[in-house]
Design an enzyme around this catalytic site. Structure first.
Site, short mmCIF file in Angstrom:
data_model
loop_
_atom_site.label_atom_id
_atom_site.label_comp_id
_atom_site.label_asym_id
_atom_site.label_seq_id
_atom_site.Cartn_x
_atom_site.Cartn_y
_atom_site.Cartn_z
N HIS A 1 -9.09 -1.18 18.68
CA HIS A 1 -8.90 0.10 18.01
C HIS A 1 -10.24 0.58 17.47
O HIS A 1 -10.51 0.60 16.28
CB HIS A 1 -7.89 -0.07 16.87
CG HIS A 1 -7.50 1.23 16.22
ND1 HIS A 1 -7.15 2.35 16.93
CD2 HIS A 1 -7.40 1.57 14.91
CE1 HIS A 1 -6.85 3.32 16.08
NE2 HIS A 1 -7.01 2.88 14.86
N ARG B 1 -14.79 2.08 11.65
CA ARG B 1 -13.72 1.25 11.08
C ARG B 1 -14.26 -0.12 10.67
O ARG B 1 -13.82 -0.70 9.68
CB ARG B 1 -12.59 1.08 12.10
CG ARG B 1 -11.86 2.39 12.41
CD ARG B 1 -10.74 2.17 13.41
NE ARG B 1 -10.04 3.41 13.74
CZ ARG B 1 -10.36 4.23 14.73
NH1 ARG B 1 -11.38 3.95 15.52
NH2 ARG B 1 -9.66 5.32 14.97
N GLY C 1 1.20 4.30 3.77
CA GLY C 1 2.34 3.49 3.32
C GLY C 1 3.52 4.37 2.92
O GLY C 1 4.66 4.14 3.34
N GLY D 1 0.86 -1.18 0.00
CA GLY D 1 0.00 0.00 0.00
C GLY D 1 0.90 1.23 0.00
O GLY D 1 1.59 1.50 0.99
N ALA D 2 0.93 1.92 -1.13
CA ALA D 2 1.78 3.12 -1.24
C ALA D 2 0.92 4.38 -1.20
O ALA D 2 1.22 5.37 -1.84
CB ALA D 2 2.59 3.06 -2.53
N1 APR Z 1 -2.51 -4.44 -2.97
C1 APR Z 1 -1.69 -3.37 -2.79
N2 APR Z 1 -2.15 -2.12 -2.58
C2 APR Z 1 -3.47 -1.94 -2.57
C3 APR Z 1 -4.39 -3.00 -2.77
C4 APR Z 1 -3.85 -4.30 -2.99
N3 APR Z 1 -4.64 -5.35 -3.18
N4 APR Z 1 -5.65 -2.49 -2.70
C5 APR Z 1 -5.52 -1.18 -2.47
N5 APR Z 1 -4.22 -0.84 -2.39
C6 APR Z 1 -3.63 0.49 -2.16
C7 APR Z 1 -4.39 1.62 -2.84
O1 APR Z 1 -4.10 1.66 -4.22
C8 APR Z 1 -3.84 2.83 -2.07
O2 APR Z 1 -2.73 3.40 -2.72
O3 APR Z 1 -3.67 0.83 -0.78
C9 APR Z 1 -3.44 2.25 -0.72
C10 APR Z 1 -4.21 2.82 0.45
O4 APR Z 1 -3.84 4.14 0.57
P1 APR Z 1 -4.86 5.32 0.94
O5 APR Z 1 -6.09 5.17 0.14
O6 APR Z 1 -4.10 6.59 0.87
O7 APR Z 1 -5.26 4.96 2.47
P2 APR Z 1 -4.42 5.22 3.81
O8 APR Z 1 -4.84 6.52 4.39
O9 APR Z 1 -3.00 4.97 3.59
O10 APR Z 1 -5.06 4.09 4.74
C11 APR Z 1 -4.84 2.73 4.49
O11 APR Z 1 -4.81 2.27 6.82
O12 APR Z 1 -5.41 3.62 8.61
C12 APR Z 1 -5.81 2.58 7.78
O13 APR Z 1 -8.20 2.86 7.70
C13 APR Z 1 -7.00 2.98 6.97
O14 APR Z 1 -7.44 0.78 6.18
C14 APR Z 1 -6.91 2.03 5.81
C15 APR Z 1 -5.41 1.89 5.60
#
Ligand code: APR
Length: 307
Positions: free
Chosen positions: A174, A87, A13, A8-9
């Protein structure tokens, strides 16, 4: 350099990669499904390294091959909350994402320790352990450092004292039923309950419980990421440097605090093998009851996973 993979970038991430690379703790592999996103962010971070003076290498990829041999895998992939959402409402969609992330990252790095952040946190950490067939020591959920840090920040603001003097412990799941332990929290050794009037303390407890929601409401799109990412980096550092650091973390309970079979926030000692030890506080009947309520919520969410 050891290798840390971050799945997850997105906001959390990429910010975790930022903290880790800036500390020079490890090389980082950022993985995402969106083409170009992890590559672009990794390149940007790489170009920041000469400025901050770190030799960490950061690469981005859509392919797990490059993650091979990671010592730690951090899972942030998944959807964040929208305003008004709990959540737990993320459970179904994020289960699929976490399952895939665990399977694919463990294929590439069978010895890795997993640190899970994706919400709903406690069920997602449980899912990761089950899907990976891992012993409990190798799966850690990040929530307690963040919840405790929120409380520490609010106390420091209230008393106009350095955050370094404020020690707070927030245990439990949480969710909004988390349990800020005011009796165990202190400011430079002075119990919090003596350091401020009861109504101010109650307001801080309430704001801590709703701390994530407050930020979701302000941002409108997405949820908190700076502090969650800093917490992930602290956990990764504790593991990688074998620090035997005690932090609040979500781990599988096997009878501790009278609870069994759920991931739950407790004081956990972290070192090279992951979870080394759970610290058990003496709890008052009211504290125990509050933890039971929180545990009930986590139990329900884990049951909804149907695994
Ligand atoms: N594999 C890899 N990356 C993925 C996948 C997958 N199968 N599905 C989604 N992603 C990526 C998305 O493309 C996105 O870039 O995960 C990333 C999530 O980033 P954001 O949407 O910016 O979310 P973020 O604020 O980082 O939160 C991520 O952490 O705090 C928790 O509730 C929040 O569950 C959420 C997670």
């Amino acid at each position: 350099m050891p290798k840390i993979t971050i799945i997850g970038a997105g906001q959390t991430g990429a910010t975790t990669a930022h903290w880790i690379a800036e500390k020079g703790l490890a090389d980082v592999v950022l993985v995402d499904v969106v083409e170009g996103l992890p590559q672009g962010k990794a390149l940007d971070l790489t170009q920041a390294m000469p400025i901050v003076g770190s030799d960490s290498h950061v690469v981005g990829t859509n392919d797990y091959a490059e993650t091979a041999g990671s010592e730690i895998v951090i899972i942030t992939a998944g959807l964040p909350r929208k305003p008004g959402m709990s959540r737990d409402e993320l459970l179904e969609v994020n289960s699929k994402i976490v399952r895939e992330a665990v399977e694919r990252s463990l294929t590439a790095s069978p010895e890795a320790i997993l640190i899970v952040l994706t919400n709903p946190l406690d069920p997602m950490a449980y899912l990761a352990m089950k899907v990976g067939g891992l012993p409990r020591g190798r799966v850690l959920g990040q929530a307690g450092i963040l919840d405790s840090a929120r409380m520490r920040a609010f106390v420091a603001m209230e008393l106009r004292v350095s955050v370094q003097n404020v020690h707070c412990y927030v245990l439990g799941g949480h969710g909004d039923e988390m349990v800020p332990l005011t009796r165990h929290s202190n400011v430079a050794g002075v119990p919090l309950e003596q350091a401020m009037p009861p109504d101010r303390l109650a307001a801080i407890v309430e704001r801590t419980r709703k701390g994530g929601g407050e930020i979701v409401g302000l941002l409108k799109t997405g949820s908190a990421f700076y502090a969650p990412a800093a917490a992930l980096a602290q956990m990764a550092e504790a593991v990688l440097l074998d620090r035997h650091l005690v932090v609040p973390a979500s781990v599988l309970l096997e009878g501790e605090y009278g609870l069994r079979g759920i991931f739950f926030g407790v004081p956990a000692q972290l070192g090279r093998g992951g979870l080394e030890k759970i610290i058990e506080y003496q709890l008052s009947p009211a504290e125990r009851q509050a933890l039971e309520v929180s545990a009930g919520k986590v139990r329900e969410a884990i049951a909804a996973l149907k695994i």
